[in-house]
Structures are given as structure tokens and as C-alpha cells.
Design an enzyme around this catalytic site. Structure first.
Site, mmCIF file in Angstrom:
data_model
loop_
_atom_site.group_PDB
_atom_site.id
_atom_site.type_symbol
_atom_site.label_atom_id
_atom_site.label_comp_id
_atom_site.label_asym_id
_atom_site.label_seq_id
_atom_site.Cartn_x
_atom_site.Cartn_y
_atom_site.Cartn_z
ATOM 1 N N CYS A 50 10.264 -16.760 -46.899
ATOM 2 C CA CYS A 50 9.479 -16.570 -45.682
ATOM 3 C C CYS A 50 8.367 -15.550 -45.875
ATOM 4 C CB CYS A 50 10.385 -16.095 -44.541
ATOM 5 S SG CYS A 50 11.322 -17.424 -43.781
ATOM 6 N N GLN A 120 18.189 -17.199 -52.538
ATOM 7 C CA GLN A 120 16.907 -17.853 -52.784
ATOM 8 C C GLN A 120 16.574 -17.883 -54.274
ATOM 9 O OE1 GLN A 120 14.964 -15.073 -50.231
ATOM 10 N NE2 GLN A 120 14.738 -16.537 -48.570
ATOM 11 N N ALA A 193 19.418 -26.439 -37.370
ATOM 12 C CA ALA A 193 20.816 -26.352 -37.788
ATOM 13 C C ALA A 193 20.934 -26.096 -39.282
ATOM 14 C CB ALA A 193 21.566 -27.645 -37.427
ATOM 15 N N SER A 195 20.315 -23.379 -42.764
ATOM 16 C CA SER A 195 20.995 -22.172 -43.215
ATOM 17 C C SER A 195 20.685 -20.963 -42.333
ATOM 18 C CB SER A 195 20.590 -21.871 -44.659
ATOM 19 O OG SER A 195 20.871 -22.966 -45.486
#
Length: 597
Positions: A50, A120, A193, A195
Site C-alpha cells: 500500500c 508481503q 473479504a 486479507s
């Protein structure tokens, strides 16, 4: 070959640039393919989250590598190279390793110490392995970074500083109030819905909300998450699933809404949020007139100034990209999701949440990938003139040589807000690019926390006392990794030398058999063993010592010296390096461990 990383993150670029440059799963695959196909790079991996986009590669030339990687990042992100360059940073060799280990430990995260980055990194390595873009260096680097990150979390108290973005976001929504006190009895709507959405739902349930409603385009995924929440023995929460077309009506009932999806465009517009608040309060919703935006009176439902003047509104989302890279169902086609460090945060059924996340992530993406380039980037004037492009690349490379990275570009200090009325609806947007229109910030009766506001809040957060200890761990691990890589560089040469020695022994034993045919088997065995012992004694000290010397800084030349002294065939050494024959390595180690007889 040497490690090079070119990237941008919340520390070097404003969220608006990160949002435009975000890479969906298909774009990451194409970027990896094109990187390894480029001349300077032999292997590569992409770390996209992100708040960061980084391209790692093993390159043989620094300047050519910087030019190629930065050009590829610009091409696949859809942001022009000239625009992207000021926000890029460059790290090379040991500095690149130091940066990556710091990232793995959460030192470079928006929320210092957060543990989600390890999941990640694991997924990024799996993607590179699946696409065959990860070679020996990428595998060693990423696997070691996972070990370093786990060590930092187990040996220090960095977890005390580290929070998930969900927890940090809820704290910002609560605005200084204890989250459990603030959340108790409220009704929550979770949109998505995957992670991150699963973690948000679990955290809200643990915080004491009375109800969690899950909305998702694929209804059975929402149902599955709602079932996990309802059946958890650690919470007493009512949970149910609804289709996405029920979001407007559910938003009218909700006190809190969290969104992190892979939707095309905005999930919640300013108009939809204003309508929901009006449905709750029965009163029209107006703008807050905060900061520099007080100069114009604006109808927030239409963004048309009522007094005839142009309102300086904040830009809204481009709405042209898959959702938050942490929502693996939308972006990454890798299996599983690590909730490392999040079990304590969510406080419930971590294993079940992992299974649910893996189940979601193995499904088909909810929305097709899309070109996130702006009209300017896709129009006729998008491409840089070759001379301008060369100048931009040269400037980037020169800055990297001088300072190791491009100077950080921080966003200007935000304008102070005027008092707002108490919010009737709390919104948390964890998607990149955003799910919720940025114009919602202007609505009275609404508090919106998104990635941009989280970045501003995290910049002022106090550092944990354990950060210094983690930094020492990173420094130690960087030195160890560098030594191991330098030692590994000479291993093929050492193996080739021992192979040559073994061939010489075998040929001499064969020649002796022909000249002394009357020797019995016991005598032949004694001679063979004696010759092998002599070779081992002669080679043991030089090979052990050359490995030690090669592991030290500047020791790369010892492999060349060894090849020259023993006249080793370069192709033989290269074939050993390519094959990475574990049998040869084991034989070599056994011989060295035996030492002189």
C-alpha cells in the site's frame, strides 16, 4: 553481479503519486518479465504494498541498471519517467541489502514495527519464483530478510511499537479515545473479504462492536468471513453477509465502515456517504469548510459552488487500479496470507483467518486489471523526448552515486482544520488507490481516515525504544549476508579446483594400475588413499583461507587469482556455478572438515 533497488515509498513520494503508480498483479508480472529480459539484469523481484513500490534486480552495471529499472517502473506504472524521477530512491550493493532488511523489520513502514510486511515479502518471493525471475541472489536475499524480520520481532520489543494499519487506522478514527471504549456497541460495515478486510473485521469484533456486516462482490466469500466471525469463541458479535448492492442501505445503519477492495473506481462517492448520513440524521449534510477550503460555499452533493466562485476541492481518486496490494485476492495470485504479528492484534481465530484469506486469495480476482495511467500518460504527448529521457536518467544516476538515494520529497504541512461537528459516521479506507472519495473529508458529520491521513499521522508517531536494537540487528545481518555472498562467489572456483585435483588423482591411479598389474586390491587401496590424503593436505589450507579472505570486503579478486594460479578453465567454473551441484558442495565441505590427516 550486484544488487540494485529502485523504488518509491510513502517516505519519498506523496500518496497521490503512490496511488497513480500502484501496480496490479498483471502489471507486476509484466514488469518482472521485462526486467529479466533487459540486458543489465539477470534476476528480479517486485515488492508492492500500500505504501511502497520497489524493484530489486541483480545487475552487472550500475548506471545502465538504474536507467533500465527506472524506465521500466515508469512504463509499467503509467507515470511518466520525468514525473516519477524526483520521487525515486536508489540503493546499491550493501546499502540495498541494508534497506531491504530495514523494510523487513518494519523500520521503513508507515507504522514502525508492523509485521504485515513479512507476509508481503514472502508473497513477492513466491511470485518471482513462479515467474522464474528469482535466481540465487533474490532467493538468498528474500529468505534472509524473512529470517531477519522474524529475529527482530522475537528478540526485541519492536512489536510494542508496531501495529497493523487496521489498528492504527482505528486509533485515528477514535481520536484519542480508547478503541475498545469507542467501538463498544457500534455497528460496523466491512467492504471486501480479502486479507486486509478479514483482519479489519476480526479487529472490530475483538474491539467490542455489536455487529459486523460483510459486503463483497463474491457473496460466498463474504458469507465465509461472517461465519468465521460469528463462530469465534473469543467474541460475542453478530455477523452477517450482504451483497455489494446492499452497501448504500447498510451504510445508513452503520456507525463504522472499513473498505479495502479490488473494485474498479470508487466504492463510496461523496454523494453516497452524504446520503447515508442524511438517512441517519434526517438532516442535510454540508461541507465542513475546513482549512483553505473555507473561501467557497459548496454543495457537497454536486461540488458546485453556491456563491458562484470556484471551490478549490481536493483531488478525488483516479479510480483506475486494483485495490490495496495487501488484499491478495485482488492483486496477487499467490496462495496463503501470513497474519504474522496480527493474531495478538485481532485476538481471535488467527488460523481460521489465515485459512479464509488463503481461500479468498486462491479464487479468481474480483475485478479485471486495468490501465491506471492518467489521460496525459496515455495520450499522444505521454512519451518523453529521447534527449529528455536520457537527461532524466543521467540526473537520477548522478544523484544516486552522490548520496545513495534521491532526496526525500515530503508533503507540505497540512493546513490546520477548524472545529468539526461530532461525526455520525466513521470511515476507514485502506485501499490503494482509494475506495472512498477524498471529497468525503469535507462532509460535516463524517470522519474519514485513509492512507494519506495515516501517512501524515505516522510521520509524527514516536519511535519505540527498541528501534535502536533492531537497527543493530540489521547492521549485523547485512555484514553477515555480504560475507556469505562474497564467500559463495568463490565456491564454484574452489569446487572446480577440487574437481581438477580429483581428476588428476584418478588419472594417476589408472596409470599406476597399468604399470603395476601385480598389485593386489589391498595394496591398490592403500596407494589410492595415500594419494588422496596428500591432495587433501595440499588443498585444505589454501581453500579454507581463500574462502575466509573472499568473505572480507574487497575479497572478490581472490577467485580470479585462484583461477589464474591453477589455470582453471573459466567455462568449467561457470558450469559449476550454473549447476549448483549440492553433491559437489557436500564433498567439498566434507574434505575441508576432515582437514589434514
Amino acid at each position: 553481479m550486484s544488487l540494485l533497488v529502485v523504488g518509491l515509498s510513502h517516505r519519498s513520494a506523496p500518496v497521490s503519486v503512490l496511488e497513480r503508480a500502484a501496480l496490479n498483479g498483471e502489471a507486476q508480472n509484466k514488469l518482472l518479465h521485462d526486467t529479466v529480459a533487459a540486458e543489465p539484469a539477470t534476476e528480479a523481484a517486485v515488492l508492492a504494498t500500500c505504501n511502497r513500490i520497489e524493484l530489486y534486480a541483480d545487475v552487472d552495471k550500475f548506471h545502465a541498471g538504474v536507467a533500465e529499472l527506472s524506465t521500466l517502473l515508469a512504463r509499467h506504472s503509467g507515470v511518466g519517467l520525468e514525473e516519477l524521477t524526483p520521487y525515486l530512491y536508489v540503493h546499491y550493493e550493501d546499502r540495498a541489502v541494508h534497506h531491504f532488511f530495514s523494510v523487513a523489520c518494519g523500520l521503513d513502514s508507515m507504522v514502525v514495527g508492523e509485521g504485515q510486511i513479512l507476509g508481503q515479502i514472502k508473497d513477492s518471493l513466491a511470485k518471482a519464483q513462479d515467474l522464474h525471475s528469482a535466481g540465487r541472489l533474490m532467493n538468498d536475499l528474500f529468505q534472509q530478510s524473512l529470517r531477519v524480520g522474524k529475529r527482530a520481532h522475537s528478540e526485541t520489543g519492536i512489536d510494542r511499537a508496531g501495529q497493523s494499519l487496521v489498528t492504527f487506522g482505528l486509533e485515528q478514527l477514535a481520536a484519542g479515545t480508547d478503541v475498545q471504549t469507542w467501538a463498544k456497541g457500534k455497528k460496523a460495515l466491512v467492504i471486501g473479504a480479502g486479507s486486509m478486510s478479514s483482519l479489519a473485521a476480526a479487529t472490530l469484533a475483538r474491539a467490542g462492536v455489536a455487529e459486523v456486516v460483510v459486503a463483497n462482490r463474491t457473496f460466498d466469500r463474504a458469507e465465509r468471513l461472517a461465519q468465521i466471525l460469528a463462530e469465534s469463541p473469543d467474541t460475542d458479535v453478530t455477523a452477517r453477509a450482504v451483497p455489494m448492492d446492499s452497501v448504500p442501505s447498510e451504510l445508513t445503519r452503520a456507525d463504522i465502515a472499513v473498505s479495502c477492495t479490488g473494485s474498479t473506481g470508487l466504492v463510496l462517492t461523496a454523494e453516497a456517504v452524504a446520503a447515508a448520513v442524511e438517512g441517519r440524521t434526517g438532516e442535510p449534510v454540508g461541507g465542513t469548510g475546513e482549512g483553505s477550503r473555507t473561501a467557497a460555499k459548496t454543495d457537497v452533493r454536486t461540488d458546485v459552488p453556491t456563491d458562484g466562485r470556484k471551490a478549490p476541492l481536493p483531488p478525488t481518486s483516479l479510480g483506475t487500479e486494483d485495490g490495496c496490494p495487501l488484499d491478495l485476492s485482488a492483486v496477487q495470485a499467490t496462495a496463503g496470507f501470513s497474519v504474522l504479528g496480527e493474531a495478538a492484534v485481532a485476538g481471535m481465530a488467527a488460523a481460521e483467518l489465515e485459512q479464509h484469506a488463503a481461500w479468498v486469495d486462491n479464487g479468481a480476482p474480483e475485478a479485471p486489471g486495468r490501465d491506471r495511467r492518467t489521460p496525459a500518460a496515455t495520450g499522444a504527448g505521454a512519451a518523453l523526448d529521447p534527449a529528455d529521457e536520457a537527461e532524466a536518467i543521467a540526473a537520477l544516476a548522478a544523484a544516486a552515486v552522490a548520496v545513495g538515494r534521491i532526496p526525500e520529497r515530503r508533503r507540505p504541512e497540512p493546513v490546520a482544520e477548524i472545529p468539526r461537528p461530532a461525526p455520525a459516521l466513521f470511515l476507514l479506507d485502506l485501499a490503494m488507490p482509494r475506495d472512498i472519495d477524498a471529497a468525503v473529508h469535507r462532509l460535516a458529520g463524517v470522519r474519514l481516515v485513509d492512507i494519506e491521513s495515516l501517512a501524515e499521522a505516522a510521520a509524527d508517531a514516536p519511535m519505540a525504544a527498541d528501534v535502536d536494537q533492531v537497527r543493530r540487528i540489521v547492521s549485523d545481518e547485512v555484514a553477515a549476508f555480504g560475507a556469505a555472498q562474497r564467500a559463495a562467489h568463490i565456491t564454484p572456483t574452489v569446487v572446480a579446483l577440487r574437481t581438477m585435483a580429483a581428476d588428476v588423482v584418478a588419472n594417476e591411479i589408472t596409470r599406476l594400475d597399468g604399470r603395476l598389474p601385480d598389485l593386489d586390491e589391498r595394496q591398490r587401496g592403500e596407494i589410492r588413499q595415500a594419494v588422496h590424503r596428500v591432495v587433501d593436505k595440499l588443498l585444505h589450507a589454501p581453500t579454507v583461507r581463500v574462502k575466509q579472505l573472499a568473505a572480507e570486503p574487497g575479497g572478490a579478486g581472490y577467485a580470479d587469482a585462484l583461477r589464474t594460479l591453477f589455470d582453471l578453465d573459466p567455462e568449467t567454473v561457470a558450469s559449476v556455478s550454473r549447476a549448483e551441484d549440492s553433491t559437489d558442495k557436500q564433498a567439498e565441505n566434507q574434505a575441508e572438515n576432515r582437514g589434514p590427516a
